[in-house]
Design a protein around this motif. Structure first.
Motif, PDB file in Angstrom:
ATOM      1  N   TYR A   1      -4.224   1.022  -7.426  1.00 46.64           N
ATOM      2  CA  TYR A   1      -3.089   0.103  -7.435  1.00 46.64           C
ATOM      3  C   TYR A   1      -3.170  -0.801  -8.670  1.00 46.64           C
ATOM      4  O   TYR A   1      -4.196  -1.428  -8.924  1.00 46.64           O
ATOM      5  CB  TYR A   1      -3.078  -0.743  -6.169  1.00 46.64           C
ATOM      6  CG  TYR A   1      -2.812   0.046  -4.907  1.00 46.64           C
ATOM      7  CD1 TYR A   1      -1.515   0.275  -4.469  1.00 46.64           C
ATOM      8  CD2 TYR A   1      -3.857   0.560  -4.153  1.00 46.64           C
ATOM      9  CE1 TYR A   1      -1.262   1.001  -3.309  1.00 46.64           C
ATOM     10  CE2 TYR A   1      -3.622   1.281  -2.983  1.00 46.64           C
ATOM     11  CZ  TYR A   1      -2.322   1.498  -2.578  1.00 46.64           C
ATOM     12  OH  TYR A   1      -2.078   2.213  -1.422  1.00 46.64           O
TER      13      TYR A   1
ATOM     14  N   TRP B   1      -7.019   7.479  -8.823  1.00 45.44           N
ATOM     15  CA  TRP B   1      -5.808   6.725  -8.517  1.00 45.44           C
ATOM     16  C   TRP B   1      -6.171   5.293  -8.148  1.00 45.44           C
ATOM     17  O   TRP B   1      -7.320   4.991  -7.812  1.00 45.44           O
ATOM     18  CB  TRP B   1      -5.022   7.379  -7.391  1.00 45.44           C
ATOM     19  CG  TRP B   1      -5.527   7.116  -5.990  1.00 45.44           C
ATOM     20  CD1 TRP B   1      -6.677   7.591  -5.433  1.00 45.44           C
ATOM     21  CD2 TRP B   1      -4.895   6.314  -4.987  1.00 45.44           C
ATOM     22  NE1 TRP B   1      -6.789   7.149  -4.139  1.00 45.44           N
ATOM     23  CE2 TRP B   1      -5.713   6.368  -3.831  1.00 45.44           C
ATOM     24  CE3 TRP B   1      -3.702   5.587  -4.942  1.00 45.44           C
ATOM     25  CZ2 TRP B   1      -5.389   5.694  -2.654  1.00 45.44           C
ATOM     26  CZ3 TRP B   1      -3.378   4.921  -3.766  1.00 45.44           C
ATOM     27  CH2 TRP B   1      -4.214   4.982  -2.647  1.00 45.44           C
TER      28      TRP B   1
ATOM     29  N   GLU C   1       0.804  -1.228   0.000  1.00 45.78           N
ATOM     30  CA  GLU C   1       0.000   0.000   0.000  1.00 45.78           C
ATOM     31  C   GLU C   1       0.834   1.273   0.000  1.00 45.78           C
ATOM     32  O   GLU C   1       0.366   2.333  -0.411  1.00 45.78           O
ATOM     33  CB  GLU C   1      -0.953   0.008   1.207  1.00 45.78           C
ATOM     34  CG  GLU C   1      -0.277   0.150   2.563  1.00 45.78           C
ATOM     35  CD  GLU C   1       0.270  -1.151   3.130  1.00 45.78           C
ATOM     36  OE1 GLU C   1       0.677  -1.128   4.311  1.00 45.78           O
ATOM     37  OE2 GLU C   1       0.306  -2.163   2.404  1.00 45.78           O
TER      38      GLU C   1
ATOM     39  N   LYS D   1       0.697   8.548  -0.021  1.00 40.90           N
ATOM     40  CA  LYS D   1      -0.711   8.924  -0.160  1.00 40.90           C
ATOM     41  C   LYS D   1      -0.884  10.440  -0.130  1.00 40.90           C
ATOM     42  O   LYS D   1      -1.748  10.984  -0.840  1.00 40.90           O
ATOM     43  CB  LYS D   1      -1.538   8.254   0.933  1.00 40.90           C
ATOM     44  CG  LYS D   1      -1.583   6.739   0.766  1.00 40.90           C
ATOM     45  CD  LYS D   1      -2.295   6.053   1.917  1.00 40.90           C
ATOM     46  CE  LYS D   1      -2.259   4.541   1.746  1.00 40.90           C
ATOM     47  NZ  LYS D   1      -2.866   3.830   2.897  1.00 40.90           N
ATOM     48  N   HIS D   2      -0.054  11.138   0.658  1.00 39.05           N
ATOM     49  CA  HIS D   2      -0.075  12.607   0.613  1.00 39.05           C
ATOM     50  C   HIS D   2       0.243  13.095  -0.798  1.00 39.05           C
ATOM     51  O   HIS D   2      -0.402  14.015  -1.319  1.00 39.05           O
ATOM     52  CB  HIS D   2       0.944  13.194   1.593  1.00 39.05           C
ATOM     53  CG  HIS D   2       0.667  12.917   3.030  1.00 39.05           C
ATOM     54  ND1 HIS D   2      -0.596  12.715   3.535  1.00 39.05           N
ATOM     55  CD2 HIS D   2       1.520  12.821   4.099  1.00 39.05           C
ATOM     56  CE1 HIS D   2      -0.533  12.502   4.832  1.00 39.05           C
ATOM     57  NE2 HIS D   2       0.745  12.560   5.203  1.00 39.05           N
TER      58      HIS D   2
ATOM     59  N   VAL E   1      -0.065  11.435  -3.639  1.00 36.03           N
ATOM     60  CA  VAL E   1      -1.180  11.092  -4.534  1.00 36.03           C
ATOM     61  C   VAL E   1      -2.303  12.110  -4.399  1.00 36.03           C
ATOM     62  O   VAL E   1      -2.865  12.600  -5.401  1.00 36.03           O
ATOM     63  CB  VAL E   1      -1.697   9.673  -4.231  1.00 36.03           C
ATOM     64  CG1 VAL E   1      -3.037   9.422  -4.930  1.00 36.03           C
ATOM     65  CG2 VAL E   1      -0.681   8.630  -4.664  1.00 36.03           C
ATOM     66  N   ALA E   2      -2.649  12.452  -3.169  1.00 37.51           N
ATOM     67  CA  ALA E   2      -3.735  13.416  -2.945  1.00 37.51           C
ATOM     68  C   ALA E   2      -3.385  14.781  -3.533  1.00 37.51           C
ATOM     69  O   ALA E   2      -4.239  15.455  -4.125  1.00 37.51           O
ATOM     70  CB  ALA E   2      -4.021  13.541  -1.449  1.00 37.51           C
TER      71      ALA E   2
ATOM     72  N   MET F   1      -4.902  13.620   2.158  1.00 32.55           N
ATOM     73  CA  MET F   1      -5.142  12.186   1.973  1.00 32.55           C
ATOM     74  C   MET F   1      -6.136  11.991   0.826  1.00 32.55           C
ATOM     75  O   MET F   1      -7.123  12.722   0.721  1.00 32.55           O
ATOM     76  CB  MET F   1      -5.684  11.551   3.249  1.00 32.55           C
ATOM     77  CG  MET F   1      -4.685  11.528   4.403  1.00 32.55           C
ATOM     78  SD  MET F   1      -3.177  10.555   4.028  1.00 32.55           S
ATOM     79  CE  MET F   1      -3.835   8.889   4.137  1.00 32.55           C
TER      80      MET F   1
ATOM     81  N   ALA G   1      -8.911   4.204  -3.218  1.00 29.70           N
ATOM     82  CA  ALA G   1      -8.366   3.845  -4.525  1.00 29.70           C
ATOM     83  C   ALA G   1      -9.428   3.153  -5.371  1.00 29.70           C
ATOM     84  O   ALA G   1     -10.256   2.393  -4.864  1.00 29.70           O
ATOM     85  CB  ALA G   1      -7.160   2.929  -4.349  1.00 29.70           C
TER      86      ALA G   1
ATOM     87  N   ASP H   1       2.152   6.755   4.255  1.00 26.59           N
ATOM     88  CA  ASP H   1       1.279   7.929   4.245  1.00 26.59           C
ATOM     89  C   ASP H   1       1.862   9.029   3.362  1.00 26.59           C
ATOM     90  O   ASP H   1       1.108   9.789   2.735  1.00 26.59           O
ATOM     91  CB  ASP H   1       1.092   8.465   5.665  1.00 26.59           C
ATOM     92  CG  ASP H   1       0.070   7.671   6.467  1.00 26.59           C
ATOM     93  OD1 ASP H   1      -0.627   6.821   5.867  1.00 26.59           O
ATOM     94  OD2 ASP H   1      -0.031   7.900   7.688  1.00 26.59           O
TER      95      ASP H   1
END
Length: 445
Positions: A320, A318, A273, A279-280, A282-283, A370, A374, A276
């Motif tokens: 995986y 977004w 995964e 993910k920050h 990605v956001a 965040m 997904a 964080d």
């Protein structure tokens, strides 16, 4: 490295459209140029696509059309083996006359973003994937694309899609062999070659490097050498976003991760995964994607890639290991955990694409954003209108120009100059009457 037999060399910068602008100079001036650079008007950076001044950008009359200093970005020239006579080339970047960063130069825009990562102790590691079409050599003369004939394939024309075909590449082996040789000679880290979805469409991946400016340099040099070698072999090559209306467009995918000062990938948490921090990032990319669309799709033709069924992302999404999303987290060992950004077209300026992507990621990291959950299925079925990307050139320009985030992270001067160029291009093209208008209306109204 350049040989001693070169009679002249080209020094060029990359304008905001990704077009190369510069001077052809005698070989005996190389030493002076490497040390002192070359002067060019700063307004050259902000030319419209056809090389005309853009009077609204603040770089022409307001400055007396003052010069900038174009400094080489590499230690020495490199040969141009496709040239008819011995010649070398020098890639450069433009500074203000006092040596300070020129905020409208695309390489300097990227450099400023990278410096913000360095201030956090982070180094972006970047790899690029560029798609292009190889065409019949007369395509540039007729200004219409036509698939090439396989010189080594009994004269067969590539008229059908043959994705991942080895036979296609076999029939063009002399071209691809020279592309690899020149990439090696010019320090461009070419890796995998893939036959793509369109007839005569190929993708060549460039290996990752821990230096986004170098990755941008390599992409610029790659595009130049592909076009030059294609002409040498009797073909034409184009990175145009959508040369065939009903065939796959040319994309420009970017993979990146971040290393800390100990060389550890900060996206890696030991699992699939990611951290964080990933993910920050990605956001942030999702939040800034619509604002940045003009850098990913800078031309009128660019927006033909984003039609339904065109295999290009249409919303900020977004997931995986999902190729329908805009931001994909590829399956890989945890140590190689990375983000793949899948929006840009191959017609975009590599420096600006990298700058916008990294700026978006940094914005997310700075603000600890965040992302939503997904997507696990078809991202093209997304119905949330807040996530839909602009699919019209004019709309993308307005959104870009009004973006406070991009003005903060990429600079107000860049936003102003790029917006002015795009608006001038739009005015010019909107003034032209198209063939379809004459065919539809002239004899009936």
């Amino acid at each position: 490295m350049s040989s001693n037999n070169d009679k002249e060399f080209d020094l060029f910068i990359t304008d905001l459209n990704g077009n190369l602008r510069g001077k052809r100079m005698p070989a005996n001036s190389v030493g002076k140029v490497m040390e002192e650079g070359v002067k060019l008007p700063r307004s050259v950076i902000g030319f419209d696509f056809w090389g005309d001044d853009v009077l609204d950008n603040g770089l022409v009359f307001e400055t007396g059309d003052s010069d900038g200093i174009c400094m080489p970005v590499h230690d020495s020239p490199v040969d141009v083996p496709w040239a008819e006579s011995p010649r070398a080339q020098i890639l450069a970047t433009m500074f203000n006359p006092d040596g300070s960063r020129f905020g409208a130069d695309p390489r300097q825009v990227l450099s400023a973003v990278v410096d913000r990562f360095k201030a956090k102790g982070l180094t972006p590691v970047v790899a690029t994937e560029l798609e292009f079409y190889l065409m019949d050599g007369k395509s540039e003369e007729t200004q219409r694309p036509r698939p090439p004939v396989l010189v080594e394939g009994h004269g067969r024309r590539l008229s059908e899609t043959d994705c991942y075909s080895i036979d296609e590449m076999d029939g063009l082996s002399a071209f691809f062999t020279e592309v690899r040789e020149v990439c090696d000679a010019q320090g461009v880290p070419a890796d995998t070659i893939i036959s793509e979805l369109g007839p005569g469409q190929f993708e060549i991946n460039l290996n990752h490097v821990p230096d986004p400016m170098l990755a941008g340099d390599q992409a610029i040099m790659f595009k130049r050498l592909v076009r030059g070698i294609a002409r040498k072999h009797g073909y034409a090559a184009t990175f145009m976003a959508k040369p065939y209306a009903k065939k796959s467009g040319n994309g420009f995918h970017v993979h990146f991760s971040l290393l800390n000062e100990e060389g550890i990938n900060v996206f890696d948490n030991g699992g699939d995964e990611g951290t964080d921090l990933l993910k920050h990032a990605v956001a942030g990319l999702m939040h800034t994607m619509a604002d940045s669309m003009l850098t990913f799709a800078p031309h009128m033709n660019s927006y033909r890639r984003f039609m339904v069924g065109a295999h290009a992302p249409t919303c900020a999404s977004w997931g995986y290991e999902n190729r329908t999303v805009a931001i994909r987290i590829p399956e890989s060992p945890p140590v190689a955990r990375r983000i793949e950004h899948r929006v840009a077209g191959a017609d975009a300026n590599p420096y600006l694409v990298l700058a916008a992507i990294l700026a978006g990621a940094l914005y997310g990291i700075d603000n600890k954003l965040m992302p939503p959950a997904a997507i696990t299925g078809d991202a093209y079925a997304e119905t949330n209108q807040d996530l839909v990307l602009p699919n019209k050139w004019d709309d993308a320009t307005s959104i870009f120009n009004n973006s406070d985030v991009l003005k903060e992270y990429l600079g107000e001067e860049f936003v102003r100059v790029f917006t002015a160029a795009k608006r001038q291009e739009q005015r010019k093209l909107h003034e032209r009457i198209s063939d379809v208008e004459y065919e539809s209306y002239l004899g009936f109204l």
